[in-house]
Enzyme design. Structure first.
Site, mmCIF file in Angstrom:
data_model
loop_
_atom_site.group_PDB
_atom_site.id
_atom_site.type_symbol
_atom_site.label_atom_id
_atom_site.label_comp_id
_atom_site.label_asym_id
_atom_site.label_seq_id
_atom_site.Cartn_x
_atom_site.Cartn_y
_atom_site.Cartn_z
ATOM 1 N N ILE A 6 -5.252 4.138 -14.827
ATOM 2 C CA ILE A 6 -4.857 3.793 -13.274
ATOM 3 C C ILE A 6 -5.129 2.576 -12.762
ATOM 4 O O ILE A 6 -6.534 1.896 -12.961
ATOM 5 C CB ILE A 6 -5.464 4.876 -12.407
ATOM 6 C CG1 ILE A 6 -4.870 6.011 -12.818
ATOM 7 C CG2 ILE A 6 -4.889 4.384 -11.162
ATOM 8 C CD1 ILE A 6 -5.537 7.098 -11.893
ATOM 9 N N ASN A 79 -0.446 1.137 -10.704
ATOM 10 C CA ASN A 79 -0.251 1.091 -9.233
ATOM 11 C C ASN A 79 -0.816 0.071 -8.563
ATOM 12 O O ASN A 79 -0.362 -0.215 -7.288
ATOM 13 C CB ASN A 79 -1.410 2.337 -8.901
ATOM 14 C CG ASN A 79 -1.894 2.493 -7.456
ATOM 15 O OD1 ASN A 79 -1.049 2.868 -6.485
ATOM 16 N ND2 ASN A 79 -2.835 2.018 -7.022
ATOM 17 N N TYR A 145 8.111 -8.865 -2.106
ATOM 18 C CA TYR A 145 7.713 -7.593 -2.298
ATOM 19 C C TYR A 145 8.930 -6.984 -2.786
ATOM 20 O O TYR A 145 8.690 -6.184 -4.055
ATOM 21 C CB TYR A 145 6.981 -6.935 -1.184
ATOM 22 C CG TYR A 145 6.557 -5.612 -1.313
ATOM 23 C CD1 TYR A 145 5.394 -5.250 -2.222
ATOM 24 C CD2 TYR A 145 7.209 -4.429 -0.724
ATOM 25 C CE1 TYR A 145 5.017 -4.039 -2.378
ATOM 26 C CE2 TYR A 145 6.555 -3.114 -0.897
ATOM 27 C CZ TYR A 145 5.763 -2.955 -1.835
ATOM 28 O OH TYR A 145 5.180 -1.702 -2.004
ATOM 29 N N LYS A 149 9.101 -4.976 -7.025
ATOM 30 C CA LYS A 149 9.182 -3.676 -7.123
ATOM 31 C C LYS A 149 10.546 -3.493 -7.779
ATOM 32 O O LYS A 149 10.941 -2.416 -8.732
ATOM 33 C CB LYS A 149 9.197 -2.774 -5.824
ATOM 34 C CG LYS A 149 7.858 -2.916 -5.168
ATOM 35 C CD LYS A 149 6.815 -2.372 -6.205
ATOM 36 C CE LYS A 149 5.500 -2.215 -5.385
ATOM 37 N NZ LYS A 149 4.477 -1.619 -6.432
ATOM 38 N N VAL A 177 2.915 5.623 2.521
ATOM 39 C CA VAL A 177 1.817 6.472 2.364
ATOM 40 C C VAL A 177 0.873 5.682 3.265
ATOM 41 O O VAL A 177 0.642 4.617 3.316
ATOM 42 C CB VAL A 177 1.476 6.196 0.776
ATOM 43 C CG1 VAL A 177 0.066 7.198 0.619
ATOM 44 C CG2 VAL A 177 2.551 7.002 -0.056
ATOM 45 N N THR A 179 -2.086 4.097 3.643
ATOM 46 C CA THR A 179 -3.068 3.582 2.772
ATOM 47 C C THR A 179 -3.502 2.212 3.610
ATOM 48 O O THR A 179 -2.948 1.828 4.687
ATOM 49 C CB THR A 179 -2.479 3.015 1.696
ATOM 50 O OG1 THR A 179 -1.628 2.144 1.564
ATOM 51 C CG2 THR A 179 -2.198 4.378 0.823
#
Length: 258
Positions: A6, A79, A145, A149, A177, A179
């Site tokens: 990860i 990630n 961004y 992606k 999410v 975060t």
């Protein structure tokens, strides 16, 4: 034996994913600038993945090859990412554009390429890019961004088209999410980032998914027998499909019991 790699494992979704697999007794290799407290099953390498020369040197040292030894299945979860620059074109810092391309695109592609090069005969490899809806729909202020992606989405499509033996790959959008990245988004200047009010309202309305919930769903998607059949996936779409299937099963069982 399954082993998990990860990137960006020390915070947010990456941390939740690491904790999920460690709780299952699976060995995890975490790659991040900052490290978690030592724990059983966790191997950590302090790496600034924006520094592609540093990453390239570490990959050449054989640490990845040593970790995957004896594994029957290796899962790579790309990630680590940066959302900067959150700004419309013309207001973006060149240094932020460079950093985004290196971290969001170069590092995942380098890790994926090396893993496929060094894996042992008979090892199954699963590669997961943590994608984003921003790579599939245009948002003002996210040209960089979103482009990074979208690049991961297309990388997943291309590797799937290459039909590597024992490789399953998917780019998974995790939804919104809760975060530190979301907090970073909400701290932007509205002049730079026209979507600011939308993300502030999402938090106010309770529209954010917890990292733990997102991580659990992603882990279920990875473990699914159909993982990789579709290289572009979304946590929300997948969960909605599972809910509908469970509902259909419940109706069938109820009708059979009558």
């Amino acid at each position: 034996m399954q082993k998990i790699i990860i990137s960006g494992h020390s915070r947010g979704l990456g941390k939740a994913l690491a904790e999920h697999y460690l709780a299952q007794g699976v060995q995890v290799l975490g790659l991040s600038r900052t490290l978690l407290p030592e724990q059983v099953g966790l191997t950590q390498i302090a790496l600034d993945l924006q520094q592609t020369d540093t990453l390239s040197a570490w990959l050449a040292q054989g640490g990845l090859q040593h970790f995957i030894a004896e594994a029957s299945e290796v899962v790579l979860i790309n990630n680590a990412a940066t959302v900067e620059p959150c700004a419309v074109a013309g207001r973006q810092r060149p240094s932020e554009i460079t950093a985004a391309v290196q971290l969001n695109i170069a590092a995942p592609l380098m890790l994926s390429n090396t893993l496929l090069h060094i894996r042992q005969a008979g090892q199954t490899v699963k590669i997961i890019h943590i994608g984003s809806g921003a790579g599939r729909k245009a948002y003002a202020g996210w040209s960089v961004y979103g482009a990074t992606k979208a690049a991961l989405d297309h990388h997943a499509r291309c590797l799937a088209a290459e039909q590597h033996e024992r490789l399953n790959i998917a780019s998974i959008a995790p939804g919104v999410v809760d975060t530190e990245m979301q907090a970073q988004i909400r701290s932007q200047n509205e002049q730079d980032f026209p979507l600011l009010n939308r993300f502030q309202q999402l938090q106010a309305d309770g529209g954010l998914t917890s990292p733990q919930t997102a991580a659990e769903t992603i882990a279920h998607m990875i473990a699914d027998d159909d993982f990789g059949l579709e290289p572009i996936q979304d946590v929300r779409t997948w969960q909605a499909l599972q809910d509908s299937l469970h509902c259909a099963d419940a109706i069938r069982i109820s009708s059979e019991a009558v």
